[in-house]
Design a protein around this motif. Structure first.
Motif, PDB file in Angstrom:
ATOM      1  N   MET A   1     -41.220  -1.871   6.727  1.00  0.00           N
ATOM      2  CA  MET A   1     -41.038  -1.461   5.330  1.00  0.00           C
ATOM      3  C   MET A   1     -41.439  -2.601   4.392  1.00  0.00           C
ATOM      4  O   MET A   1     -41.317  -3.777   4.748  1.00  0.00           O
ATOM      5  CB  MET A   1     -39.569  -1.105   5.065  1.00  0.00           C
ATOM      6  CG  MET A   1     -39.092   0.153   5.754  1.00  0.00           C
ATOM      7  SD  MET A   1     -37.427   0.582   5.201  1.00  0.00           S
ATOM      8  CE  MET A   1     -37.097   1.998   6.228  1.00  0.00           C
ATOM      9  N   ASP A   2     -41.897  -2.233   3.209  1.00  0.00           N
ATOM     10  CA  ASP A   2     -42.258  -3.233   2.213  1.00  0.00           C
ATOM     11  C   ASP A   2     -41.016  -3.871   1.609  1.00  0.00           C
ATOM     12  O   ASP A   2     -39.925  -3.294   1.616  1.00  0.00           O
ATOM     13  CB  ASP A   2     -43.092  -2.595   1.103  1.00  0.00           C
ATOM     14  CG  ASP A   2     -44.468  -2.147   1.597  1.00  0.00           C
ATOM     15  OD1 ASP A   2     -44.945  -2.752   2.567  1.00  0.00           O
ATOM     16  OD2 ASP A   2     -45.025  -1.200   1.021  1.00  0.00           O
ATOM     17  N   LEU A   3     -41.197  -5.065   1.051  1.00  0.00           N
ATOM     18  CA  LEU A   3     -40.097  -5.766   0.391  1.00  0.00           C
ATOM     19  C   LEU A   3     -40.044  -5.370  -1.080  1.00  0.00           C
ATOM     20  O   LEU A   3     -41.015  -5.566  -1.808  1.00  0.00           O
ATOM     21  CB  LEU A   3     -40.294  -7.279   0.504  1.00  0.00           C
ATOM     22  CG  LEU A   3     -40.213  -7.866   1.910  1.00  0.00           C
ATOM     23  CD1 LEU A   3     -40.625  -9.331   1.875  1.00  0.00           C
ATOM     24  CD2 LEU A   3     -38.808  -7.726   2.472  1.00  0.00           C
ATOM     25  N   PRO A   4     -38.933  -4.801  -1.556  1.00  0.00           N
ATOM     26  CA  PRO A   4     -38.813  -4.471  -2.975  1.00  0.00           C
ATOM     27  C   PRO A   4     -38.827  -5.728  -3.836  1.00  0.00           C
ATOM     28  O   PRO A   4     -38.423  -6.817  -3.404  1.00  0.00           O
ATOM     29  CB  PRO A   4     -37.454  -3.764  -3.061  1.00  0.00           C
ATOM     30  CG  PRO A   4     -37.157  -3.337  -1.657  1.00  0.00           C
ATOM     31  CD  PRO A   4     -37.770  -4.383  -0.786  1.00  0.00           C
ATOM     32  N   GLN A   5     -39.275  -5.568  -5.058  1.00  0.00           N
ATOM     33  CA  GLN A   5     -39.305  -6.705  -5.967  1.00  0.00           C
ATOM     34  C   GLN A   5     -37.908  -7.160  -6.343  1.00  0.00           C
ATOM     35  O   GLN A   5     -37.631  -8.360  -6.427  1.00  0.00           O
ATOM     36  CB  GLN A   5     -40.075  -6.337  -7.238  1.00  0.00           C
ATOM     37  CG  GLN A   5     -40.119  -7.468  -8.278  1.00  0.00           C
ATOM     38  CD  GLN A   5     -40.843  -7.061  -9.551  1.00  0.00           C
ATOM     39  OE1 GLN A   5     -41.352  -5.947  -9.660  1.00  0.00           O
ATOM     40  NE2 GLN A   5     -40.884  -7.947 -10.524  1.00  0.00           N
ATOM     41  N   HIS A   6     -37.010  -6.207  -6.565  1.00  0.00           N
ATOM     42  CA  HIS A   6     -35.655  -6.529  -7.003  1.00  0.00           C
ATOM     43  C   HIS A   6     -34.691  -6.481  -5.824  1.00  0.00           C
ATOM     44  O   HIS A   6     -34.807  -5.626  -4.942  1.00  0.00           O
ATOM     45  CB  HIS A   6     -35.200  -5.563  -8.095  1.00  0.00           C
ATOM     46  CG  HIS A   6     -36.064  -5.589  -9.323  1.00  0.00           C
ATOM     47  ND1 HIS A   6     -36.166  -6.701 -10.132  1.00  0.00           N
ATOM     48  CD2 HIS A   6     -36.871  -4.642  -9.860  1.00  0.00           C
ATOM     49  CE1 HIS A   6     -36.995  -6.441 -11.130  1.00  0.00           C
ATOM     50  NE2 HIS A   6     -37.446  -5.210 -10.977  1.00  0.00           N
ATOM     51  N   LYS A   7     -33.717  -7.378  -5.850  1.00  0.00           N
ATOM     52  CA  LYS A   7     -32.765  -7.460  -4.750  1.00  0.00           C
ATOM     53  C   LYS A   7     -31.360  -7.708  -5.288  1.00  0.00           C
ATOM     54  O   LYS A   7     -31.171  -8.485  -6.225  1.00  0.00           O
ATOM     55  CB  LYS A   7     -33.168  -8.595  -3.795  1.00  0.00           C
ATOM     56  CG  LYS A   7     -34.455  -8.295  -3.029  1.00  0.00           C
ATOM     57  CD  LYS A   7     -35.068  -9.537  -2.436  1.00  0.00           C
ATOM     58  CE  LYS A   7     -35.796 -10.359  -3.492  1.00  0.00           C
ATOM     59  NZ  LYS A   7     -37.042  -9.721  -3.958  1.00  0.00           N
ATOM     60  N   ILE A   8     -30.398  -7.049  -4.668  1.00  0.00           N
ATOM     61  CA  ILE A   8     -28.984  -7.259  -4.965  1.00  0.00           C
ATOM     62  C   ILE A   8     -28.380  -7.961  -3.752  1.00  0.00           C
ATOM     63  O   ILE A   8     -28.331  -7.400  -2.657  1.00  0.00           O
ATOM     64  CB  ILE A   8     -28.256  -5.931  -5.223  1.00  0.00           C
ATOM     65  CG1 ILE A   8     -28.883  -5.195  -6.412  1.00  0.00           C
ATOM     66  CG2 ILE A   8     -26.763  -6.174  -5.474  1.00  0.00           C
ATOM     67  CD1 ILE A   8     -28.395  -3.767  -6.572  1.00  0.00           C
ATOM     68  N   PHE A   9     -27.947  -9.177  -3.928  1.00  0.00           N
ATOM     69  CA  PHE A   9     -27.351  -9.950  -2.843  1.00  0.00           C
ATOM     70  C   PHE A   9     -25.834  -9.746  -2.891  1.00  0.00           C
ATOM     71  O   PHE A   9     -25.209  -9.968  -3.939  1.00  0.00           O
ATOM     72  CB  PHE A   9     -27.688 -11.431  -3.006  1.00  0.00           C
ATOM     73  CG  PHE A   9     -29.169 -11.712  -2.959  1.00  0.00           C
ATOM     74  CD1 PHE A   9     -29.809 -11.960  -1.765  1.00  0.00           C
ATOM     75  CD2 PHE A   9     -29.924 -11.714  -4.131  1.00  0.00           C
ATOM     76  CE1 PHE A   9     -31.179 -12.211  -1.722  1.00  0.00           C
ATOM     77  CE2 PHE A   9     -31.288 -11.966  -4.104  1.00  0.00           C
ATOM     78  CZ  PHE A   9     -31.920 -12.214  -2.891  1.00  0.00           C
TER      79      PHE A   9
END
Length: 236
Positions: A1-9
């Motif tokens: 899967m591609d890596l999304p630009q936004h991330k919630i850690f």
């Protein structure tokens, strides 16, 4: 899967039990440059009020994360599959199926690959002294080699001296009992009880704020390969 630009850690603090028997304490998360905590245990009301921290139940707090992820087309990033397991458990008692396609990045999986597939990095990691040397032998065995605090020694964000792996549930339970005995009046807690509360919240904050640093370190030193292999759906 591609890596999304936004991330919630994010990181939950809870005991070792699973499902309906689990006791939750706090959910910490970081999105963009903002760190927030949500108290997810009603018996910590006094702590929430003293610290001006929002209080929700674990389902409400989790839905808040999911709604944010959908709104910003963001992935949820956590260390291991523990958070994913929480999502799956909550989905048993509450229908969360509309959130199931949100992407989940298991940063522990990416970290192990990042370390073990680079001989120099693996040698450096294996040469590190045991994490938290002053612990008793049985306590040392409880801290896994690839625990977050341990692997962060490969970055510029090492755990603070009061970082307390495997003790946070014990600390929160002490605080809960103390608050209940004092009718949720935080000011009436002893200095020791207040210190345990502060340490527990700081532990959660470190666990959350370490994640984007570890993510960026992996990305900058090895590209996207380890990270992409660690992406899956939040739950089935």
């Amino acid at each position: 899967m591609d890596l999304p630009q936004h991330k919630i850690f994010l990181d939950y603090e809870k005991d070792m039990k699973e499902g309906d028997d689990a006791t939750y304490y706090v959910l910490g998360y970081k999105f963009r440059d903002t760190f927030e905590q949500i108290i997810i245990n009603p018996h910590l009301l006094g702590l929430a009020e003293h610290r001006n921290i929002e209080i929700k139940n674990v389902l409400e707090a989790t839905k808040h994360m999911f709604e944010m992820a959908i709104h910003y087309n963001a992935a949820i990033v956590a260390y291991s599959e523990a958070e994913k397991n929480i999502f799956e458990q909550l989905n048993i008692s509450s229908d969360l199926s509309k959130y199931s396609q949100i992407k989940y990045i298991n940063l522990l999986k990416a970290t192990k690959s990042w370390i073990n597939k680079d001989p120099k990095r693996k040698k450096l990691f294996d040469s590190l002294e045991p994490f938290r040397k002053k612990l008793k032998p049985y306590e040392q065995r409880l801290i896994k080699k690839y625990s977050l605090g341990s692997v962060m020694r490969l970055t510029n964000c090492q755990a603070p001296s009061n970082y307390a792996p495997n003790k946070i549930s014990q600390y929160f339970k002490m605080v809960i009992k103390s608050l209940e005995n004092k009718n949720q009046n935080y000011d009436k807690l002893t200095p020791l009880q207040k210190r345990k509360a502060t340490t527990s919240l700081q532990h959660n904050k470190y666990d959350v704020e370490a994640l984007p640093i570890l993510y960026d370190t992996i990305f900058k030193t090895s590209g996207t390969s380890h990270l992409k292999r660690s992406v899956k759906k939040c739950f089935n």
